[in-house]
Design an enzyme around this catalytic site. Structure first.
Site, short mmCIF file in Angstrom:
data_model
loop_
_atom_site.label_atom_id
_atom_site.label_comp_id
_atom_site.label_asym_id
_atom_site.label_seq_id
_atom_site.Cartn_x
_atom_site.Cartn_y
_atom_site.Cartn_z
N LEU A 100 0.88 -1.17 0.00
CA LEU A 100 0.00 0.00 0.00
C LEU A 100 0.91 1.22 0.00
CD1 LEU A 100 -2.78 -0.92 2.61
CD2 LEU A 100 -2.98 -0.90 0.13
N ASP A 101 0.51 2.24 -0.74
CA ASP A 101 1.33 3.45 -0.83
C ASP A 101 1.47 4.13 0.54
OD1 ASP A 101 1.48 3.10 -3.55
OD2 ASP A 101 -0.11 4.55 -4.01
N PHE A 102 2.44 5.00 0.62
CA PHE A 102 2.72 5.78 1.85
C PHE A 102 1.44 6.42 2.41
CE2 PHE A 102 4.29 9.84 3.73
CZ PHE A 102 5.12 9.30 4.70
N LYS A 186 -4.51 5.33 -8.42
CA LYS A 186 -4.21 6.75 -8.66
C LYS A 186 -4.01 6.99 -10.16
CE LYS A 186 -2.12 7.29 -4.17
NZ LYS A 186 -0.89 7.06 -3.44
#
Ligand code: URA
Length: 236
Positions: A100-102, A186
């Site tokens: 999972l992204d930051f 995104k």
């Protein structure tokens, strides 16, 4: 240590060493005066002495502000920084299943078992990941078709697999993906002229994020949850 583990009596272990039957990490033990802290990597006649570690599966509620990696070249905190405080010291090494992204929050599964990791992350196994997304601009109905048809990702030279999108409100959507390309959601919204404001993973396959887990908390998966993922991924 070997005698205490019930491999043989002290005297017999000494004889086994003299007969060069014991090895540590593939290197034959030459003397009984060998310092041994654990049975990990120790073999007798080529067979491991230690029992393999039991399979562990954890559900972690990843908060925003953590990198899903062991180290970050930019020095940002990682999920391991959070887990170090939460997991017992002798807990087996666990790896995240996917990333999972930051700035993405939600369910992150962790395991010490490579088969589990592959089973849940390979797109061919069609494990659906459900995300709740908030957007900068209002959603348009034609996004649904664009997501379902797949999008061309120039960098990877691939078309994304069919994804499901449901509009919940003008700025909120549910998205289901069967793959996990870099920044996939995104980039998909970017491709239709919008921008993700927040992203939350609700589930992976049959495992839902437990509402009792606050961001930063984790718990072991129950036998029922593990069985449900097994069934879901073997029946698809
Ligand atoms: N898609 C993204 O863009 N980021 C995530 O963290 C997960 C899916």
């Amino acid at each position: 240590l070997l005698a205490r583990a019930g491999v043989a009596s002290r005297r017999e272990v000494e004889r086994m060493i003299a007969d060069k039957r014991i090895a540590i990490d593939g290197k034959t033990v030459e003397t009984p005066a060998t310092l041994l802290e654990s049975l990990r990597g120790v073999t007798v006649d080529g067979k491991p002495v230690a029992k393999p570690e039991p399979t562990r599966l954890f559900a972690f509620h990843k908060p925003t502000g953590l990198i899903t990696a062991e180290h970050d070249p930019r020095g940002r905190p990682t999920i391991y920084d959070a887990l170090r405080n939460a997991l017992p010291k002798d807990a087996p090494r666990v790896m995240p299943i996917g990333r999972l992204d930051f700035n993405t929050e939600g369910l992150l599964l962790l395991t010490n078992d490579g088969d589990w990791s592959r089973q849940l992350s390979q797109p061919e196994n069609q494990v659906r990941k459900h995300y709740r997304v908030t957007l900068e601009k209002p959603l348009a109905d034609d996004y649904v078709t664009a997501f379902a048809e797949g999008m061309w990702f120039e960098y990877e030279g691939i078309t994304t697999r069919p994804a499901a999108l449901k509009i919940r409100s003008p700025f909120e959507a549910d998205v289901w993906l069967c793959e996990g390309r870099y920044h996939q959601i995104k980039r998909m919204f970017h491709a239709v002229g919008n921008q993700v404001v927040s992203l939350h993973r609700e589930s992976m396959g049959a495992i839902q994020l437990d509402p009792a887990l606050a961001p930063g908390q984790y718990r072991a998966l129950t036998a029922t949850e593990i069985a449900s993922v097994d069934q879901a991924s073997t029946s698809s």
